[in-house]
Design a protein around this motif. Structure first.
Motif, PDB file in Angstrom:
ATOM      1  N   LEU A 343       0.775  -1.281   0.000  1.00 31.52           N
ATOM      2  CA  LEU A 343      -0.071  -0.064   0.067  1.00 31.52           C
ATOM      3  C   LEU A 343       0.798   1.339  -0.050  1.00 31.52           C
ATOM      4  CD1 LEU A 343      -2.749   1.371   0.045  1.00 31.52           C
ATOM      5  CD2 LEU A 343      -2.596   1.001   2.755  1.00 31.52           C
ATOM      6  N   ILE A 344       1.839   1.375   0.917  1.00 32.56           N
ATOM      7  CA  ILE A 344       2.841   2.637   1.031  1.00 32.56           C
ATOM      8  C   ILE A 344       3.529   2.637  -0.267  1.00 32.56           C
ATOM      9  CG2 ILE A 344       4.570   1.355   2.010  1.00 32.56           C
ATOM     10  CD1 ILE A 344       3.416   4.633   2.849  1.00 32.56           C
ATOM     11  N   VAL A 345       4.063   1.572  -1.011  1.00 31.94           N
ATOM     12  CA  VAL A 345       4.638   1.971  -2.161  1.00 31.94           C
ATOM     13  C   VAL A 345       3.704   2.204  -3.257  1.00 31.94           C
ATOM     14  CG1 VAL A 345       5.872   0.572  -4.151  1.00 31.94           C
ATOM     15  CG2 VAL A 345       6.389   0.065  -1.803  1.00 31.94           C
ATOM     16  N   GLY A 346       2.443   1.623  -3.404  1.00 25.09           N
ATOM     17  CA  GLY A 346       1.772   2.114  -4.372  1.00 25.09           C
ATOM     18  C   GLY A 346       1.189   3.714  -4.220  1.00 25.09           C
ATOM     19  N   LEU A 347       1.017   3.816  -2.892  1.00 25.49           N
ATOM     20  CA  LEU A 347       0.422   5.393  -2.631  1.00 25.49           C
ATOM     21  C   LEU A 347       1.529   6.363  -2.873  1.00 25.49           C
ATOM     22  CD1 LEU A 347      -1.980   6.946  -1.448  1.00 25.49           C
ATOM     23  CD2 LEU A 347      -0.885   6.531   1.004  1.00 25.49           C
ATOM     24  N   THR A 352       3.597  10.826  -5.523  1.00 21.82           N
ATOM     25  CA  THR A 352       4.573  11.392  -6.230  1.00 21.82           C
ATOM     26  C   THR A 352       4.174  11.936  -7.827  1.00 21.82           C
ATOM     27  OG1 THR A 352       6.240  10.060  -4.880  1.00 21.82           O
ATOM     28  CG2 THR A 352       6.995  11.272  -7.050  1.00 21.82           C
ATOM     29  N   CYS A 353       3.617  11.062  -8.546  1.00 17.14           N
ATOM     30  CA  CYS A 353       3.299  11.345  -9.810  1.00 17.14           C
ATOM     31  C   CYS A 353       2.164  12.328  -9.767  1.00 17.14           C
ATOM     32  CB  CYS A 353       2.680   9.817 -10.607  1.00 17.14           C
ATOM     33  SG  CYS A 353       3.973   8.863 -10.971  1.00 17.14           S
ATOM     34  N   ALA A 354       1.330  12.388  -8.894  1.00 20.55           N
ATOM     35  CA  ALA A 354       0.081  13.273  -8.967  1.00 20.55           C
ATOM     36  C   ALA A 354       0.567  14.749  -8.356  1.00 20.55           C
ATOM     37  CB  ALA A 354      -1.204  12.833  -8.052  1.00 20.55           C
ATOM     38  N   THR A 356       3.788  15.703  -8.779  1.00 28.50           N
ATOM     39  CA  THR A 356       4.255  16.094  -9.937  1.00 28.50           C
ATOM     40  C   THR A 356       3.517  16.811 -11.080  1.00 28.50           C
ATOM     41  OG1 THR A 356       5.992  14.393  -9.783  1.00 28.50           O
ATOM     42  CG2 THR A 356       5.987  15.308 -11.840  1.00 28.50           C
ATOM     43  N   ASP A 357       2.438  16.208 -11.304  1.00 27.42           N
ATOM     44  CA  ASP A 357       1.581  16.899 -12.488  1.00 27.42           C
ATOM     45  C   ASP A 357       0.844  18.203 -11.819  1.00 27.42           C
ATOM     46  OD1 ASP A 357       1.979  15.079 -14.638  1.00 27.42           O
ATOM     47  OD2 ASP A 357       0.491  13.661 -14.002  1.00 27.42           O
ATOM     48  N   ILE A 358       0.514  18.148 -10.476  1.00 27.00           N
ATOM     49  CA  ILE A 358      -0.115  19.253  -9.941  1.00 27.00           C
ATOM     50  C   ILE A 358       0.941  20.531  -9.884  1.00 27.00           C
ATOM     51  CG2 ILE A 358      -0.717  20.361  -7.797  1.00 27.00           C
ATOM     52  CD1 ILE A 358      -1.970  17.460  -7.234  1.00 27.00           C
ATOM     53  N   ILE A 359       2.062  20.122  -9.565  1.00 23.18           N
ATOM     54  CA  ILE A 359       3.172  21.111  -9.608  1.00 23.18           C
ATOM     55  C   ILE A 359       3.265  21.844 -10.995  1.00 23.18           C
ATOM     56  CG2 ILE A 359       5.691  22.037  -9.229  1.00 23.18           C
ATOM     57  CD1 ILE A 359       5.617  19.801  -6.881  1.00 23.18           C
ATOM     58  N   LEU A 360       3.515  20.904 -11.867  1.00 24.74           N
ATOM     59  CA  LEU A 360       3.651  21.249 -13.375  1.00 24.74           C
ATOM     60  C   LEU A 360       2.471  21.923 -13.541  1.00 24.74           C
ATOM     61  CD1 LEU A 360       5.387  18.053 -14.819  1.00 24.74           C
ATOM     62  CD2 LEU A 360       6.512  20.356 -14.463  1.00 24.74           C
ATOM     63  N   PHE A 361       1.240  21.702 -13.488  1.00 24.32           N
ATOM     64  CA  PHE A 361       0.083  22.350 -14.020  1.00 24.32           C
ATOM     65  C   PHE A 361       0.170  23.875 -13.415  1.00 24.32           C
ATOM     66  CE2 PHE A 361      -3.985  23.689 -13.009  1.00 24.32           C
ATOM     67  CZ  PHE A 361      -4.783  23.600 -14.263  1.00 24.32           C
ATOM     68  N   ASN A 362       0.520  24.038 -12.176  1.00 22.97           N
ATOM     69  CA  ASN A 362       0.249  25.268 -11.565  1.00 22.97           C
ATOM     70  C   ASN A 362       1.400  26.121 -12.117  1.00 22.97           C
ATOM     71  OD1 ASN A 362      -1.869  25.400  -9.195  1.00 22.97           O
ATOM     72  ND2 ASN A 362      -0.978  23.291  -9.101  1.00 22.97           N
ATOM     73  N   LEU A 363       2.564  25.479 -12.259  1.00 25.29           N
ATOM     74  CA  LEU A 363       3.944  26.198 -12.773  1.00 25.29           C
ATOM     75  C   LEU A 363       3.591  26.749 -14.377  1.00 25.29           C
ATOM     76  CD1 LEU A 363       7.133  24.306 -11.885  1.00 25.29           C
ATOM     77  CD2 LEU A 363       6.272  26.436 -10.989  1.00 25.29           C
ATOM     78  N   ILE A 376      -1.367  14.814 -17.968  1.00 22.93           N
ATOM     79  CA  ILE A 376      -1.390  14.091 -16.524  1.00 22.93           C
ATOM     80  C   ILE A 376      -0.859  12.834 -16.635  1.00 22.93           C
ATOM     81  CG2 ILE A 376      -3.223  15.358 -15.490  1.00 22.93           C
ATOM     82  CD1 ILE A 376      -5.132  12.752 -16.361  1.00 22.93           C
ATOM     83  N   ASN A 377       0.490  12.604 -17.517  1.00 24.11           N
ATOM     84  CA  ASN A 377       0.832  11.381 -17.965  1.00 24.11           C
ATOM     85  C   ASN A 377       1.271  10.536 -16.726  1.00 24.11           C
ATOM     86  OD1 ASN A 377       0.270  11.865 -20.468  1.00 24.11           O
ATOM     87  ND2 ASN A 377       2.063  12.893 -21.084  1.00 24.11           N
ATOM     88  N   PHE A 378       2.093  11.433 -15.891  1.00 24.94           N
ATOM     89  CA  PHE A 378       2.459  11.023 -14.498  1.00 24.94           C
ATOM     90  C   PHE A 378       1.234  10.273 -13.823  1.00 24.94           C
ATOM     91  CE2 PHE A 378       6.170  13.803 -15.706  1.00 24.94           C
ATOM     92  CZ  PHE A 378       7.024  13.067 -15.430  1.00 24.94           C
ATOM     93  N   THR A 379       0.311  11.112 -13.696  1.00 25.23           N
ATOM     94  CA  THR A 379      -0.779  10.602 -12.832  1.00 25.23           C
ATOM     95  C   THR A 379      -1.288   9.159 -13.457  1.00 25.23           C
ATOM     96  OG1 THR A 379      -1.354  12.784 -12.063  1.00 25.23           O
ATOM     97  CG2 THR A 379      -3.027  11.353 -11.944  1.00 25.23           C
ATOM     98  N   THR A 380      -1.429   9.277 -14.681  1.00 27.12           N
ATOM     99  CA  THR A 380      -1.988   8.299 -15.692  1.00 27.12           C
ATOM    100  C   THR A 380      -1.325   7.040 -15.106  1.00 27.12           C
ATOM    101  OG1 THR A 380      -2.614   9.488 -17.272  1.00 27.12           O
ATOM    102  CG2 THR A 380      -2.460   7.325 -17.619  1.00 27.12           C
TER     103      THR A 380
END
Length: 590
Positions: A343-347, A352-354, A356-363, A376-380
């Motif tokens: 669970l912790i690995v998946g989470l 981390t991916c989500a 990353t996309d949030i930071i990139l989106f706001n930047l 949202i390729n990282f999130t996908t």
């Protein structure tokens, strides 16, 4: 066991990584692209931007900095339509976000969008515009006017394509193969889990984790499909899937929190429940405000991003602490630690991916480039990895549960089983009595010749008589809900029905087995006295409790025991005569 569990975990984890890698490589290649039928042009250079009465040419539309467009801001772009060949119907395509659109060719309005929403004060969805151009439009000036209807509506323009409708559709769809496959997989996987979840919720274990896993998978899948405009190809209601994009995004965190709480893999369950309540209240509030048009749902994205980052840090730290604590307390509790580790690995991967996309989106949105190029390729990929880890988590969680259940049954077997016969002991019988309801029949049995066998042939033979009789009972009453030894030579059978003929048939089978087993023995004779009563006996006054039914059966057993007592005296007399005659024969021979 610990080594085998680690090997399974490593094998499954490696397999998951291989699957994801192959999926990304295969779906990311351009070999599957469909060739274009006609020339396709991206109109990126030669544009002029006008805002606040000021106009200036730009080198590239994709990198143009226009700043944030707030409610009421009007931004227009214009260029000369190039000649791209003999296309049956030249089409201009672009996307708008939270804004109305007007398109002019040589100052003549040919297209408008969004005013039916603004009249009703509704939120404008993001929308792909496919505008057929009049014939012989090449060389003419086209002007596109965007008017923002919300604050922070957009900060850049999407690519403008000129070509045929089919070629443009393929151009937009082909880069989204990975989101299409992963989004559909997550939705289908989630619906399968959702169908299975009621069976686990209403089972004895009351497992809610599968339901939350299903919801996580479904909402992640819908969000991926909506964000990448996949539903645009199957739906003509952009307002629906735009709203669904926000709602599915906002519902992912509470579902993840619900999963963590349901699996009880963190200690701070109180804080977790509080955060779950906050998230659900947030979703409900945004839904109500949006539905009543007081404040549209798009205004809550920034607050949602901050809330997700804070919650992610809390739960990651809590899960890591829980794993460390478990490993310190008991090294043999590896299955539980392994489920938490998955669970912790998946989470961590997903967050981390989500993030990353949030930071990139706001930047991108608040920077000079703009959010039109945000993905949202990282999130996908993170969502796919997270669901695989959830599956592994459930796999190891089942191993843990089965191990605990096996241990529990083993301990119950030691506590509630008679060591000599393997039947239920008196304690177990009393527990069954406490839960007996409905129609049932109780048979009270008393083993004959036990004292005689002990006195004449020793206690080993007596124990053999008791254990043998226990086997006879198990083979005779195969449909009984209880076969037990109350102590000494007293036994009990509980049948979950009232059927005199069936009961007598089982007792007859028992008598036949006793006769058969007696014929195979030298010293042991199997014989028993019995009596039975059921829960609807007329002899019972008022309420027929199991204790009263048992006492009635026991009294009837003693009636049979009296006749068996006379038979045992006769057998004792016969044995004495045999012994005396044997001794007399020995004396004469001497």
């Amino acid at each position: 066991m610990e080594i085998k569990t680690k090997i399974k975990a490593a094998s499954l984890s490696i397999l998951a990584i291989i699957i994801i890698t192959i999926t990304v490589i295969v779906l990311g290649t351009a070999k599957f692209n469909t060739p274009y039928d006609y020339p396709l042009v991206q109109l990126d250079s030669g544009w002029t931007i006008s805002r606040d009465g000021k106009s200036h040419p730009i080198e590239s539309l994709s990198t143009a900095s226009i700043g944030l467009a707030n409610k009421g801001d009007e931004i227009s772009v214009s260029t000369t339509i190039p000649y791209i060949g003999n296309i049956p119907q030249a089409t201009l395509e672009f996307r708008s976000i939270l804004s109305t659109v007007d398109v002019y060719i040589d100052d003549e309005l040919i297209y408008s969008y969004g005013y039916d929403y603004t009249i009703k004060n509704l939120m404008l969805p993001k929308f792909h515009h496919f505008i057929p151009l009049p014939k012989h439009s090449d060389g003419k000036t086209i002007e596109i006017v965007f008017t923002a209807t919300e604050d922070n509506a957009f900060s850049s323009f999407s690519p403008f394509y000129l070509g045929s409708y089919k070629d443009i559709s393929n151009k937009l769809l082909q880069p989204n193969r990975l989101p299409i496959v992963i989004g559909n997989f997550l939705c289908m996987f989630g619906f399968v889990l959702l169908v299975l979840s009621p069976f686990l919720i209403f089972s004895d274990n009351h497992d809610y984790s599968v339901m939350f896993s299903a919801l996580i998978s479904i909402f992640m899948g819908f969000y991926i499909l909506c964000y990448n405009d996949i539903l645009w190809y199957v739906s003509n209601s952009p307002a629906v899937y735009t709203f669904l994009e926000y709602v599915s995004l906002f519902l992912i965190p509470p579902c993840i929190i619900g999963f963590i709480i349901s699996t009880r893999q963190v200690r701070a369950l109180g804080i977790g429940k509080a955060l779950l309540s906050i998230n659900l209240a947030f979703v409900l509030t945004t839904f109500v405000l949006h539905a009543t048009n007081l404040l549209h749902i798009c205004h809550f994205v920034t607050f949602f991003h901050l809330l997700v980052v804070c919650e992610a840090l809390f739960f990651v730290i809590s899960l890591v602490h829980a794993i460390i604590t478990k490993r310190k307390k008991a090294s043999d509790n590896n299955a539980a630690s392994m489920s938490a580790t998955m669970l912790i690995v998946g989470l961590i991967c997903f967050l981390t991916c989500a993030i990353t996309d949030i930071i990139l989106f706001n930047l991108l949105k608040y920077g000079s480039t703009g959010e039109s190029s945000a993905t949202i390729n990282f999130t996908t990929v993170g969502a796919l990895l997270f669901m695989i880890c959830l599956f592994l988590n459930y796999f190891f969680h089942c191993i843990e549960y089965i191990s605990e259940l096996s241990t529990k049954k083993h301990l119950e077997g030691l506590a509630y089983s008679d060591s000599l016969t393997g039947l239920s002991n008196r304690t177990k019988c009393e527990l069954v009595f406490a839960e007996l309801k409905g129609d049932y029949t109780i048979i009270s049995l008393d083993l004959d010749y036990l004292k005689y066998t002990n006195d004449n042939y020793g206690h080993l033979e007596g124990d053999k008589l008791i254990s043998g009789f226990g086997n006879i009972l198990k083979n005779s009453f195969t449909d009984a809900c209880l076969v037990g030894r109350m102590g000494g030579d007293e036994f009990i059978v509980v049948l979950p029905y009232i059927d005199t003929e069936r009961t007598e048939r089982d007792l007859s089978c028992m008598s036949d087995l006793m006769a058969y087993e007696s014929s195979r023995e030298v010293h042991i004779k199997y014989s028993a006295s019995w009596g039975y009563a059921n829960s609807k006996e007329r002899d019972l006054l008022k309420v027929a409790t199991p204790q009263k039914v048992y006492l009635l059966a026991d009294s009837r057993m003693y009636e049979m025991k009296k006749s068996h007592h006379d038979q045992s005296l006769s057998r004792l007399y016969d044995d004495l005569l045999k012994n005396l005659s044997g001794k007399a024969g020995d004396t004469n021979n001497a």
